[in-house]
Design a protein around this motif. Structure first.
Motif, short mmCIF file in Angstrom:
data_model
loop_
_atom_site.label_atom_id
_atom_site.label_comp_id
_atom_site.label_asym_id
_atom_site.label_seq_id
_atom_site.Cartn_x
_atom_site.Cartn_y
_atom_site.Cartn_z
N VAL A 197 0.84 -1.20 0.00
CA VAL A 197 0.00 0.00 0.00
C VAL A 197 0.88 1.25 0.00
CG1 VAL A 197 -1.64 1.33 1.39
CG2 VAL A 197 -2.00 -1.11 1.04
N PHE A 249 -7.59 0.60 -2.07
CA PHE A 249 -6.55 -0.17 -1.40
C PHE A 249 -7.12 -1.24 -0.49
CE2 PHE A 249 -3.70 3.71 -1.81
CZ PHE A 249 -3.13 3.22 -2.95
N SER A 261 -5.61 -5.25 1.31
CA SER A 261 -5.22 -5.46 2.70
C SER A 261 -6.38 -5.96 3.54
CB SER A 261 -4.68 -4.15 3.28
OG SER A 261 -5.64 -3.13 3.14
#
Length: 183
Positions: free
Chosen positions: A115, A174, A178
């Protein structure tokens, strides 16, 4: 048929009862050495824990235990056992380094780094776009026949604060990269 062990002047002598000949392997595997047992030719650990890699089995044994490793190897197809052992070794090493998070901590750390790198890439692309835009405007005015501009090309500045600061990083997707929270 009993195996008889006798010791003569500090050297071990193995006697075998008549009619019972058991084949022996020349060297014990790391697992059998660690467990202090005799390594048989059909030892399930021998192909994966060679005698010259004693720490490999010691780590796996400390985290999973020999019985659990044996059960896991029995449940896995033979062609996948080497990959399974490699996975167990990696998981054991990471668990010993990070007892709380283990592999999940390593994954989360790598995702966090990804990220950050994506963020840096977006900034670099924004700066490049500003640079290209400034170059384009500068070259258009430089080659304008009505107005000749002799300004040097090294007069390039950082992108205006408005372009980079106005960029909404929270709008980026993003979250798909994650699924784990960074520990």
């Amino acid at each position: 048929m009993w195996r008889v062990n006798t010791t003569i002047k500090g050297k071990a002598k193995r006697g075998i009862m008549k009619g019972h000949q058991e084949p022996r392997s020349s060297s014990s595997c790391a697992a059998c050495k660690f467990l202090k047992r005799r390594c048989t030719p059909n030892c399930q650990f021998a192909p994966y824990f060679r005698s010259d890699e004693p720490k490999k089995f010691a780590k796996v044994h400390k985290v999973f235990g020999a019985s659990n490793v044996s059960k896991i190897l029995n449940e896995v197809a033979e062609e996948q056992r080497e990959e399974t052992v490699n996975s167990l070794v990696y998981e054991a090493e990471v668990r010993l380094q990070d007892p709380v998070y283990g592999c999940i901590g390593a994954i989360a750390s790598l995702q966090h780094k990804m990220v950050e790198l994506q963020h840096d890439l977006i900034l670099a692309r924004a700066r490049l776009a500003c640079y290209v835009d400034q170059q384009q405007r500068h070259s258009d005015s430089f080659f304008d026949i009505d107005h000749v501009n002799m300004a040097p090309l090294v007069d390039i500045q950082e992108p205006s604060a408005g372009v980079v600061d106005a960029f909404d990083y929270n709008a980026l997707p993003f979250d798909q990269f994650s699924p784990f929270q960074f520990p």
